[in-house]
Design a protein around this motif. Structure first.
Motif, PDB file in Angstrom:
ATOM      1  N   GLY A  81       0.131  -1.090   0.501  1.00 49.64           N
ATOM      2  CA  GLY A  81      -0.037  -0.150   0.290  1.00 49.64           C
ATOM      3  C   GLY A  81       0.566   1.121   0.221  1.00 49.64           C
ATOM      4  O   GLY A  81       0.371   1.826  -0.988  1.00 49.64           O
ATOM      5  N   SER A  82       2.038   1.088   0.478  1.00 53.19           N
ATOM      6  CA  SER A  82       2.712   1.959   1.069  1.00 53.19           C
ATOM      7  C   SER A  82       3.509   2.383  -0.609  1.00 53.19           C
ATOM      8  O   SER A  82       3.831   3.862  -1.318  1.00 53.19           O
ATOM      9  N   LEU A  83       3.476   1.653  -1.127  1.00 51.48           N
ATOM     10  CA  LEU A  83       4.884   1.730  -2.511  1.00 51.48           C
ATOM     11  C   LEU A  83       3.344   2.460  -3.563  1.00 51.48           C
ATOM     12  O   LEU A  83       3.946   2.624  -4.681  1.00 51.48           O
ATOM     13  N   MET A  84       2.068   1.803  -3.511  1.00 53.90           N
ATOM     14  CA  MET A  84       1.021   2.092  -4.405  1.00 53.90           C
ATOM     15  C   MET A  84       0.299   3.731  -4.209  1.00 53.90           C
ATOM     16  O   MET A  84      -0.389   4.525  -4.334  1.00 53.90           O
ATOM     17  N   GLY A  85       0.693   4.281  -2.562  1.00 49.18           N
ATOM     18  CA  GLY A  85       0.534   5.628  -2.978  1.00 49.18           C
ATOM     19  C   GLY A  85      -0.373   5.727  -1.420  1.00 49.18           C
ATOM     20  O   GLY A  85      -0.812   6.525  -1.761  1.00 49.18           O
ATOM     21  N   TYR A  86      -0.452   5.001  -1.353  1.00 49.94           N
ATOM     22  CA  TYR A  86      -1.728   5.250   0.232  1.00 49.94           C
ATOM     23  C   TYR A  86      -0.639   5.530   1.749  1.00 49.94           C
ATOM     24  O   TYR A  86       0.119   5.075   1.961  1.00 49.94           O
ATOM     25  N   PRO A  87      -1.042   6.610   1.623  1.00 47.94           N
ATOM     26  CA  PRO A  87       0.024   6.810   3.529  1.00 47.94           C
ATOM     27  C   PRO A  87      -0.533   5.982   4.277  1.00 47.94           C
ATOM     28  O   PRO A  87      -2.063   5.145   4.799  1.00 47.94           O
ATOM     29  N   VAL A  88       0.406   5.560   5.248  1.00 50.28           N
ATOM     30  CA  VAL A  88       0.124   4.483   6.353  1.00 50.28           C
ATOM     31  C   VAL A  88       0.340   5.689   7.432  1.00 50.28           C
ATOM     32  O   VAL A  88       2.330   6.449   7.253  1.00 50.28           O
ATOM     33  N   SER A  89       0.324   5.535   8.358  1.00 55.94           N
ATOM     34  CA  SER A  89       0.879   6.820   9.976  1.00 55.94           C
ATOM     35  C   SER A  89       1.234   6.217  10.581  1.00 55.94           C
ATOM     36  O   SER A  89       1.376   4.697  11.091  1.00 55.94           O
ATOM     37  N   MET A  90       2.143   6.535  11.188  1.00 57.50           N
ATOM     38  CA  MET A  90       3.389   6.086  11.572  1.00 57.50           C
ATOM     39  C   MET A  90       4.033   7.476  13.366  1.00 57.50           C
ATOM     40  O   MET A  90       4.660   7.381  12.548  1.00 57.50           O
ATOM     41  N   THR A  91       2.643   7.028  13.412  1.00 57.41           N
ATOM     42  CA  THR A  91       3.020   7.798  14.506  1.00 57.41           C
ATOM     43  C   THR A  91       2.717   7.076  15.784  1.00 57.41           C
ATOM     44  O   THR A  91       1.777   7.573  16.741  1.00 57.41           O
ATOM     45  N   ASN A  92       3.053   5.747  15.512  1.00 59.82           N
ATOM     46  CA  ASN A  92       3.365   5.006  17.099  1.00 59.82           C
ATOM     47  C   ASN A  92       1.940   4.355  17.927  1.00 59.82           C
ATOM     48  O   ASN A  92       1.594   4.337  18.484  1.00 59.82           O
ATOM     49  N   ARG A  93       0.778   4.253  16.229  1.00 65.02           N
ATOM     50  CA  ARG A  93      -0.350   3.905  17.635  1.00 65.02           C
ATOM     51  C   ARG A  93      -0.844   3.017  16.385  1.00 65.02           C
ATOM     52  O   ARG A  93      -0.269   2.599  14.643  1.00 65.02           O
ATOM     53  N   PRO A  94      -1.237   1.694  16.253  1.00 68.73           N
ATOM     54  CA  PRO A  94      -1.602   0.580  15.394  1.00 68.73           C
ATOM     55  C   PRO A  94      -2.356   0.864  14.573  1.00 68.73           C
ATOM     56  O   PRO A  94      -3.247   1.766  14.470  1.00 68.73           O
ATOM     57  N   VAL A  95      -2.214   0.450  13.458  1.00 69.73           N
ATOM     58  CA  VAL A  95      -2.904   0.588  12.070  1.00 69.73           C
ATOM     59  C   VAL A  95      -3.616  -0.215  11.744  1.00 69.73           C
ATOM     60  O   VAL A  95      -3.241  -1.983  11.724  1.00 69.73           O
ATOM     61  N   ILE A  96      -5.084  -0.317  11.848  1.00 65.71           N
ATOM     62  CA  ILE A  96      -5.954  -1.743  12.250  1.00 65.71           C
ATOM     63  C   ILE A  96      -7.168  -1.337  10.819  1.00 65.71           C
ATOM     64  O   ILE A  96      -7.077  -0.332  10.216  1.00 65.71           O
ATOM     65  N   GLY A  97      -7.760  -2.258  10.500  1.00 64.98           N
ATOM     66  CA  GLY A  97      -9.038  -2.321   9.030  1.00 64.98           C
ATOM     67  C   GLY A  97      -9.958  -3.450   9.855  1.00 64.98           C
ATOM     68  O   GLY A  97     -10.309  -2.742  10.937  1.00 64.98           O
ATOM     69  N   GLY A  98     -11.055  -3.043   8.562  1.00 62.90           N
ATOM     70  CA  GLY A  98     -11.969  -3.717   8.985  1.00 62.90           C
ATOM     71  C   GLY A  98     -13.265  -2.570   9.680  1.00 62.90           C
ATOM     72  O   GLY A  98     -13.944  -2.655   9.658  1.00 62.90           O
ATOM     73  N   GLY A  99     -12.589  -1.157   9.371  1.00 68.00           N
ATOM     74  CA  GLY A  99     -13.777  -0.075  10.222  1.00 68.00           C
ATOM     75  C   GLY A  99     -15.219   0.221   9.001  1.00 68.00           C
ATOM     76  O   GLY A  99     -14.952   0.152   7.764  1.00 68.00           O
TER      77      GLY A  99
END
Length: 413
Positions: A81-99
């Motif tokens: 996703g990062s390589l395809m241009g989707y920003p990945v939050s790197m702010t010391n918090r879990p990145v969760i899916g399914g919302g």
């Protein structure tokens, strides 16, 4: 809410059930897919030796976090996703899916249903194990091991980096950092990434085109999270090729992958020697590595501290009498809370329980959002911070070990 804690299986396995209650209570757990993979891998391995599923997994499932935290999205999905241009939050918090984005009473919200991992842990605690989960874990494990950087030396040479000059792990980290910051050999770098990570063919042309349009910036700017993963992997294979990390321990490949989740935590807790010797090379100034046995000892001290409370207090549940760690004695847990700032030490301590009327109003508000239908695609808001409410569903056992996690007299449902 305490600091976000990434942990490996060895740490959680070392805890007693009582100690795991306090870990769950005072930290926001980031449950990486690697923990899930390692647990199910043990299930397959030990059952082949004659042990029962309950003996292998039941105990560790009982210690899995219930009250807080979330399962992080796989680093492999985030990398692509990062390589395809989707920003990945790197702010010391879990990145969760399914919302699910919903709307109720004129306000927008996001609901995160109970995660598949949480459902699995609940089943394991009841002695239920699904073959599909083990097969899924095997596929995940194979995918991680399939990331091949064995050609790092030849690619590094093409990119102008001589890894033979690396005399220690520090040099290896610096060499890996130079690779993800290069700007003068963009096509060689993209070729390296595509071959090493195994980027699906349908994405390769889009990746190259995106990189061209961006003007070939360093990978750290073009795809920051991808740069982090590549740096860790290149570092690992330089260390293996130079003999700084043993090539004879297959589990090292999974162990090093925990470092891919460092951008999503405040503290990383492990009792693994490989982690202890490498993680400081990748932590930011506002993060900390914690040696697992040290925190286990501290959680044991906290457990003994709260055991002295009157039974009528303990029956109200840990949320009611331990909203923050103690401040009157030096606890490692309290020290780790300071990573979030010192203001928590100046608060008035545990708050009075809310009234039943207020509690009912809160539950009704939450229920409005959790029961609301998912918005259609044309109603989705972006970015996420435009929403008014975020809810995460949890399945919590009334009592774990010696402790009521919720009030003893709380009605079911």
């Amino acid at each position: 809410m305490g600091p976000v804690a990434l942990f490996d299986k060895s740490f959680l396995q070392s805890l007693s059930v009582d100690e795991s209650v306090w870990f769950d209570h005072f930290f926001v757990a980031n449950i990486s897919p690697l923990f899930y993979i390692e647990t199910l891998a043990d299930l397959d391995k030990e059952m082949s030796r004659g042990k029962t599923a309950e003996q292998v997994v039941g105990n560790i499932a009982e210690k899995a976090p219930q009250m807080s935290g979330a399962a992080n999205i796989s680093h492999l999905d985030l990398l692509v996703g990062s390589l395809m241009g989707y920003p990945v939050s790197m702010t010391n918090r879990p990145v969760i899916g399914g919302g699910r984005q919903v709307e109720a009473a004129g306000k927008r919200g996001v609901n995160f249903d109970l995660s598949p991992e949480a459902k699995a842990f609940n089943r394991w605690q009841d002695g239920e194990y699904q073959k599909l989960e083990r097969e899924f874990a095997r596929a995940w494990r194979a995918q991680i091991k399939g990331m091949t950087f064995e050609s790092s030396a030849s690619y590094a040479q093409k990119l102008g980096v001589d890894i033979s000059s690396c005399k220690n792990m520090n040099d290896a980290a610096n060499a890996a950092n130079r690779i993800v910051n290069l700007t003068n050999k963009p096509y060689e770098l993209i070729g390296f990434i595509v071959n090493a990570v195994g980027i699906p063919r349908e994405y390769q042309q889009k990746l190259v085109r995106r990189y061209q349009i961006a003007g070939f910036p360093p990978l750290t700017r073009f795809a920051p999270y991808a740069a982090h993963v590549i740096k860790v992997e290149v570092f690992f294979h330089i260390c293996v090729s130079r003999g700084f990390i043993s090539a004879d321990r297959p589990s090292n490949k999974i162990d090093i992958a925990y470092l891919h989740y460092l951008p999503f935590c405040n503290v990383f807790i492990s009792g693994d020697k490989l982690h202890r010797s490498t993680v400081d090379l990748f932590l930011k100034d506002d993060q900390r590595f914690v040696w697992g046995p040290d925190l286990k000892m501290d959680l044991g001290r906290l457990n003994a501290h709260y055991m002295e409370f009157p039974q009528e207090v303990k029956d109200k549940g840990v949320l009611s009498f331990a909203s923050r760690p103690p401040t009157e004695v030096d606890y490692l847990t309290s020290e780790l809370w300071d990573l979030l700032g010192p203001s928590w030490r100046n608060s008035e301590g545990d708050t009075a329980p809310i009234t039943q009327e207020t509690n009912d109003k809160i539950l009704e508000h939450v229920k409005q959002f959790t029961d609301a239908p998912t918005l259609p695609p044309d109603g989705i808001v972006d970015p996420l911070d435009e929403v008014d409410s975020v809810s995460l569903q949890r399945s919590v056992r009334r009592k774990r070990g010696s402790w009521y996690q919720v009030p003893k007299d709380l009605k079911d449902g």
